[in-house]
Scaffold this motif. Structure first.
Motif, PDB file in Angstrom:
ATOM      1  N   ASN A   1       0.855  -1.197   0.000  1.00  0.00           N
ATOM      2  CA  ASN A   1       0.000   0.000   0.000  1.00  0.00           C
ATOM      3  C   ASN A   1       0.882   1.234   0.000  1.00  0.00           C
ATOM      4  O   ASN A   1       1.781   1.368   0.823  1.00  0.00           O
ATOM      5  CB  ASN A   1      -0.918   0.029   1.222  1.00  0.00           C
ATOM      6  N   THR A   2       0.630   2.115  -0.961  1.00  0.00           N
ATOM      7  CA  THR A   2       1.351   3.384  -1.040  1.00  0.00           C
ATOM      8  C   THR A   2       0.347   4.505  -1.246  1.00  0.00           C
ATOM      9  O   THR A   2      -0.540   4.394  -2.093  1.00  0.00           O
ATOM     10  CB  THR A   2       2.355   3.386  -2.203  1.00  0.00           C
ATOM     11  N   ASN A   3       0.475   5.563  -0.470  1.00  0.00           N
ATOM     12  CA  ASN A   3      -0.406   6.717  -0.599  1.00  0.00           C
ATOM     13  C   ASN A   3       0.417   7.974  -0.847  1.00  0.00           C
ATOM     14  O   ASN A   3       1.451   8.182  -0.206  1.00  0.00           O
ATOM     15  CB  ASN A   3      -1.250   6.904   0.667  1.00  0.00           C
TER      16      ASN A   3
ATOM     17  N   SER B   1      -3.532   6.755  -4.359  1.00  0.00           N
ATOM     18  CA  SER B   1      -3.369   5.524  -3.587  1.00  0.00           C
ATOM     19  C   SER B   1      -3.030   4.380  -4.522  1.00  0.00           C
ATOM     20  O   SER B   1      -3.483   4.343  -5.673  1.00  0.00           O
ATOM     21  CB  SER B   1      -4.644   5.197  -2.802  1.00  0.00           C
TER      22      SER B   1
END
Length: 287
Positions: free
Chosen positions: A15-17, A70
């Motif tokens: 997960n990268t935001n 996201s």
């Protein structure tokens, strides 16, 4: 998770935001003269104090910050370490990338402006780099045959190496665009697109054909001199299957002045930036 002495499988979640990312908007438009059916404001083409924040200018492009993105992905990998002359690494990724700014690699190369300068959420949708499915496989095979007594056959059967690389993924996301500017904002018709999107069409809702490519390399060790000097012949091919990896399709639709589609896009291939089949041969010497 170890499967055997030489094999392992790995499952992971990523997960990268992104926060406060850059985006482009028209700073100078004020007081819309109407609204499209999907709620986007329509601005006047007349430049005066009632229609422009600064009437000395028509449009003012602002490289603003505040966009969000996201990226979520599930990754499954398999690895067989080099044993008996054979090595394999494979990876499959399922992912989804969302943002609320029409991004490109560099803003000086023509990113898209947001459709509604007052509401960035109207551009929330699939990122241009959103590729839900991606698979890659690499392998090296160096067979050894010690049981061959005939010296000629033994020479031919051994000292060979074959390397393979295969990649496959979903195609590029693209916008459906109208053949005219619908919101009166000339800047939304510049950059990488030709015009605004038709009514009730989200950002990056169509996709170019899938991309896949197979690359091979064959290496033959001609002779070994005291294991220190090894002249070799190699032959390699990129895109062995000569698959035409289409990177852009025709997504322009004819619309009414109100933005309704009258003639849908053809989705015909427009261009491909990835290479076709390339074959080359060479010699090298290791010492």
């Amino acid at each position: 998770r170890q499967l055997s002495q030489n094999d392992a499988i790995t499952a992971s979640y990523v997960n990268t935001n992104g926060r406060n990312l850059e985006y482009l908007r028209n700073l100078n438009l004020i007081d819309p003269i109407g609204y499209l059916a999907d709620g986007r404001p329509v601005y006047s083409s007349t430049r005066n104090a009632a229609t422009r924040l600064n009437p000395l200018f028509n449009n003012i492009a602002l490289q603003d910050i505040g966009a969000n993105s996201s990226y979520n992905a599930a990754v499954l990998t398999y690895q067989r370490r080099l044993t008996q002359g054979f090595e394999v690494f494979g990876s499959y990724t399922w992912s989804h990338s969302i943002s609320d700014a029409p991004e490109a690699n560099a803003y000086d190369q023509g990113s898209l402006f947001i459709e509604d300068a007052t509401n960035r959420n109207r551009d929330r949708g699939n990122s241009a780099i959103n590729r839900p499915h991606a698979f890659s496989l690499s392998s090296i095979w160096m067979p050894t045959f010690k049981s061959i007594d005939n010296p000629v056959l033994s020479y031919l059967a051994n000292n060979n190496q074959l390397a393979l690389l295969f990649v496959a993924s979903s195609g590029d996301q693209q916008n459906i665009t109208a053949n005219q500017v619908l919101n009166g904002d000339a800047l939304t018709g510049s950059g990488l697109g030709n015009a605004t999107r038709p009514l009730f069409v989200g950002r990056n809702t169509v996709r170019a054909p899938s991309v896949y490519q197979l690359d091979l390399r064959y290496t033959r060790t001609l002779v070994k001199l005291r294991d220190r000097f090894q002249p070799r012949f190699f032959a390699e091919a990129n895109n062995v299957l000569n698959h035409p990896n289409i990177t852009m399709i025709n997504t322009n639709a004819a619309v009414t002045a109100a933005g309704a589609i009258t003639t849908p896009p053809t989705y015909a291939p427009v261009s491909t930036l990835l290479e076709g089949r390339i074959i080359q041969f060479g010699f090298r010497a290791d010492w």
